[in-house]
Structure formats: structure tokens, C-alpha cells
Design a protein around this motif. Structure first.
Motif, PDB file in Angstrom:
ATOM      1  N   PHE A  76     -11.674  -5.004  -2.964  1.00  0.00           N
ATOM      2  CA  PHE A  76     -10.376  -4.672  -3.951  1.00  0.00           C
ATOM      3  C   PHE A  76      -9.925  -3.471  -2.954  1.00  0.00           C
ATOM      4  O   PHE A  76     -10.253  -3.592  -2.322  1.00  0.00           O
ATOM      5  CB  PHE A  76     -11.064  -3.803  -5.144  1.00  0.00           C
ATOM      6  CG  PHE A  76     -11.940  -2.877  -4.688  1.00  0.00           C
ATOM      7  CD1 PHE A  76     -10.669  -1.594  -5.166  1.00  0.00           C
ATOM      8  CD2 PHE A  76     -13.354  -2.675  -4.669  1.00  0.00           C
ATOM      9  CE1 PHE A  76     -11.247  -0.862  -5.528  1.00  0.00           C
ATOM     10  CE2 PHE A  76     -13.988  -0.999  -4.897  1.00  0.00           C
ATOM     11  CZ  PHE A  76     -12.726  -0.554  -5.059  1.00  0.00           C
ATOM     12  N   TYR A  77      -8.388  -4.071  -3.282  1.00  0.00           N
ATOM     13  CA  TYR A  77      -7.717  -2.595  -2.998  1.00  0.00           C
ATOM     14  C   TYR A  77      -6.174  -2.681  -3.502  1.00  0.00           C
ATOM     15  O   TYR A  77      -5.770  -3.269  -5.131  1.00  0.00           O
ATOM     16  CB  TYR A  77      -7.307  -3.090  -2.127  1.00  0.00           C
ATOM     17  CG  TYR A  77      -6.163  -4.356  -1.653  1.00  0.00           C
ATOM     18  CD1 TYR A  77      -4.203  -3.745  -2.073  1.00  0.00           C
ATOM     19  CD2 TYR A  77      -6.286  -5.881  -1.560  1.00  0.00           C
ATOM     20  CE1 TYR A  77      -4.036  -5.202  -1.985  1.00  0.00           C
ATOM     21  CE2 TYR A  77      -6.197  -6.323  -1.703  1.00  0.00           C
ATOM     22  CZ  TYR A  77      -4.209  -6.023  -1.820  1.00  0.00           C
ATOM     23  OH  TYR A  77      -3.703  -7.365  -2.092  1.00  0.00           O
ATOM     24  N   SER A  78      -5.297  -1.671  -4.078  1.00  0.00           N
ATOM     25  CA  SER A  78      -4.278  -1.413  -4.595  1.00  0.00           C
ATOM     26  C   SER A  78      -3.273  -1.167  -3.893  1.00  0.00           C
ATOM     27  O   SER A  78      -3.430  -1.062  -2.605  1.00  0.00           O
ATOM     28  CB  SER A  78      -5.027  -0.107  -5.423  1.00  0.00           C
ATOM     29  OG  SER A  78      -3.553   0.449  -6.429  1.00  0.00           O
ATOM     30  N   GLU A  79      -2.431  -2.069  -4.113  1.00  0.00           N
ATOM     31  CA  GLU A  79      -1.384  -1.938  -3.646  1.00  0.00           C
ATOM     32  C   GLU A  79      -0.576  -0.157  -3.592  1.00  0.00           C
ATOM     33  O   GLU A  79       0.343  -0.441  -2.731  1.00  0.00           O
ATOM     34  CB  GLU A  79      -0.139  -3.062  -4.457  1.00  0.00           C
ATOM     35  CG  GLU A  79      -0.391  -4.073  -4.355  1.00  0.00           C
ATOM     36  CD  GLU A  79       0.311  -5.313  -4.734  1.00  0.00           C
ATOM     37  OE1 GLU A  79       1.186  -5.011  -5.982  1.00  0.00           O
ATOM     38  OE2 GLU A  79      -0.063  -6.408  -4.894  1.00  0.00           O
ATOM     39  N   GLU A  80      -0.673   0.721  -4.378  1.00  0.00           N
ATOM     40  CA  GLU A  80      -0.389   1.688  -4.221  1.00  0.00           C
ATOM     41  C   GLU A  80      -1.730   2.717  -3.653  1.00  0.00           C
ATOM     42  O   GLU A  80      -2.704   3.007  -4.518  1.00  0.00           O
ATOM     43  CB  GLU A  80      -0.056   2.612  -6.072  1.00  0.00           C
ATOM     44  CG  GLU A  80       1.155   1.512  -6.438  1.00  0.00           C
ATOM     45  CD  GLU A  80       1.884   2.064  -7.928  1.00  0.00           C
ATOM     46  OE1 GLU A  80       1.426   3.387  -7.762  1.00  0.00           O
ATOM     47  OE2 GLU A  80       2.410   1.418  -8.559  1.00  0.00           O
ATOM     48  N   GLU A  81      -1.399   3.699  -2.339  1.00  0.00           N
ATOM     49  CA  GLU A  81      -1.877   4.602  -1.966  1.00  0.00           C
ATOM     50  C   GLU A  81      -2.490   5.530  -3.164  1.00  0.00           C
ATOM     51  O   GLU A  81      -1.952   5.676  -4.394  1.00  0.00           O
ATOM     52  CB  GLU A  81      -0.981   4.959  -1.029  1.00  0.00           C
ATOM     53  CG  GLU A  81      -2.465   5.609  -0.365  1.00  0.00           C
ATOM     54  CD  GLU A  81      -1.354   6.464   1.071  1.00  0.00           C
ATOM     55  OE1 GLU A  81      -1.545   7.040   1.868  1.00  0.00           O
ATOM     56  OE2 GLU A  81      -0.711   6.028   1.724  1.00  0.00           O
ATOM     57  N   ASN A  82      -4.333   5.431  -2.776  1.00  0.00           N
ATOM     58  CA  ASN A  82      -4.683   6.384  -3.859  1.00  0.00           C
ATOM     59  C   ASN A  82      -4.547   5.946  -5.468  1.00  0.00           C
ATOM     60  O   ASN A  82      -4.781   7.049  -5.848  1.00  0.00           O
ATOM     61  CB  ASN A  82      -4.782   8.195  -3.415  1.00  0.00           C
ATOM     62  CG  ASN A  82      -4.582   7.716  -1.414  1.00  0.00           C
ATOM     63  OD1 ASN A  82      -6.026   7.974  -0.871  1.00  0.00           O
ATOM     64  ND2 ASN A  82      -3.890   8.355  -1.697  1.00  0.00           N
ATOM     65  N   LYS A  83      -4.358   4.320  -5.812  1.00  0.00           N
ATOM     66  CA  LYS A  83      -4.793   4.711  -7.097  1.00  0.00           C
ATOM     67  C   LYS A  83      -5.625   3.321  -6.895  1.00  0.00           C
ATOM     68  O   LYS A  83      -5.989   2.561  -6.238  1.00  0.00           O
ATOM     69  CB  LYS A  83      -3.283   3.620  -7.719  1.00  0.00           C
ATOM     70  CG  LYS A  83      -1.843   5.096  -7.208  1.00  0.00           C
ATOM     71  CD  LYS A  83      -2.197   5.863  -8.596  1.00  0.00           C
ATOM     72  CE  LYS A  83      -0.550   7.195  -8.916  1.00  0.00           C
ATOM     73  NZ  LYS A  83      -0.556   6.962  -9.546  1.00  0.00           N
ATOM     74  N   LYS A  84      -5.746   3.419  -8.703  1.00  0.00           N
ATOM     75  CA  LYS A  84      -6.937   2.401  -8.741  1.00  0.00           C
ATOM     76  C   LYS A  84      -6.693   1.495 -10.117  1.00  0.00           C
ATOM     77  O   LYS A  84      -7.048   1.352 -10.668  1.00  0.00           O
ATOM     78  CB  LYS A  84      -8.649   2.688  -9.178  1.00  0.00           C
ATOM     79  CG  LYS A  84      -8.746   3.303  -8.004  1.00  0.00           C
ATOM     80  CD  LYS A  84     -10.250   4.094  -8.293  1.00  0.00           C
ATOM     81  CE  LYS A  84     -11.158   4.849  -7.095  1.00  0.00           C
ATOM     82  NZ  LYS A  84     -12.116   4.784  -7.435  1.00  0.00           N
TER      83      LYS A  84
END
Length: 157
Positions: A50-58
């Protein structure tokens, strides 16, 4: 939530809002994917990232199912990956969250580059084949219209 209600409410969401998911929510969705009823010998051939497209956001997050290169017949890889995805969709609905299917071919090509795989944690010898975006829905999941058994019976009876 009652399983019958989860199944009735389970469908993609048009819009997700930018609200972070908790670690527990993300873990519950991934654990559901790991519990998919696929053949035992296939468990080590799939990888969930899993990853977020916005850095340091979940939130929203993207959950990617990848397959170990050269490990499964073309005709069945989507079946088993789909079973993993279905489990995660049910878990998402149970948490009153929403999901969207990501089917953009150009996006999968981008996810398959060595740089992007390293960035988001997909092992080198795995290829992304399915993706789900999960987050808080714009409209509540539990207020969706449900189709009752009588509606289904009318279609088949």
C-alpha cells in the motif's frame, strides 16, 4: 456489521475525500486480503503493497496486488488476484470506508518501473496486476440503497 448488509452495501465509491486512514484500518484491509481463499501454494506468489499518492499521508491509500514474475498462468492470475481484492473490498465496506478500482493501464506501466517499485515497496521480481484505492467516501456507505432478495428473485424468476 452484519455480513448480509456488508455484501449488499459492497460496491465502488465515486468520490473519496482526503482524510487519513488509521494504521488499524489499513491493517484490517490487508489482513482480509491475506486471508483470501486461494490455493495454499499461491500465497507466496502474491504480494500486497500500500502507498499514498501524497507524501506522508495515509488517505486515501492505494493497495496493489502484485504477482511473482513467471509464477501463474495468464488465464488464472486475475482470478486469484480478484479473490484477494474481493476480500479487501468486503473489509473496506465493513469499516464503512469506500473503494475505487484502478484500471488505468498507463498507471500499471508506471507502477512496474524499477524506480516506482522500489519507492512503494513492490519486490523487484513481482509485477503489479490489480489496484484498489481506499479511503473515506464522500457519501456514507451505510446509507446506500440495498437490493433485497425480492429484487433479485424478480430478475431471475
Amino acid at each position: 456489521m452484519d455480513f448480509t448488509k456488508i455484501v449488499a452495501l459492497n460496491r465502488p465509491t465515486e468520490n473519496l475525500v482526503t482524510v487519513e486512514l488509521t494504521d488499524a484500518q489499513i491493517e484490517a484491509i490487508i489482513v482480509a486480503g491475506l486471508a483470501a481463499p486461494i490455493p495454499e501454494e499461491l500465497y507466496n506468489k502474491f504480494h500486497i503493497t500500500f502507498y499514498s499518492e501524497e507524501e506522508n499521508k495515509k488517505g486515501p491509500v492505494n493497495i496493489v496486488v502484485s504477482l511473482k514474475d513467471g509464477e501463474e498462468l495468464e488465464s488464472s492470475k486475475y482470478l486469484f488476484a480478484g479473490m484477494i481484492m474481493a476480500q479487501m473490498q468486503l473489509a473496506t465496506t465493513n469499516l464503512l470506508l469506500g473503494y475505487q478500482f484502478i484500471t488505468d493501464e498507463a498507471g500499471f506501466i508506471k507502477l512496474s518501473t524499477p524506480e516506482k517499485k522500489q519507492e512503494i515497496g513492490i519486490p523487484d521480481n513481482y509485477t503489479p496486476i490489480q489496484q484498489l484505492r481506499v479511503g473515506y467516501p464522500e457519501h456514507k456507505v451505510d446509507t446506500r440503497e440495498m437490493h433485497g432478495l425480492s429484487t433479485l428473485m424478480e430478475r431471475f424468476g
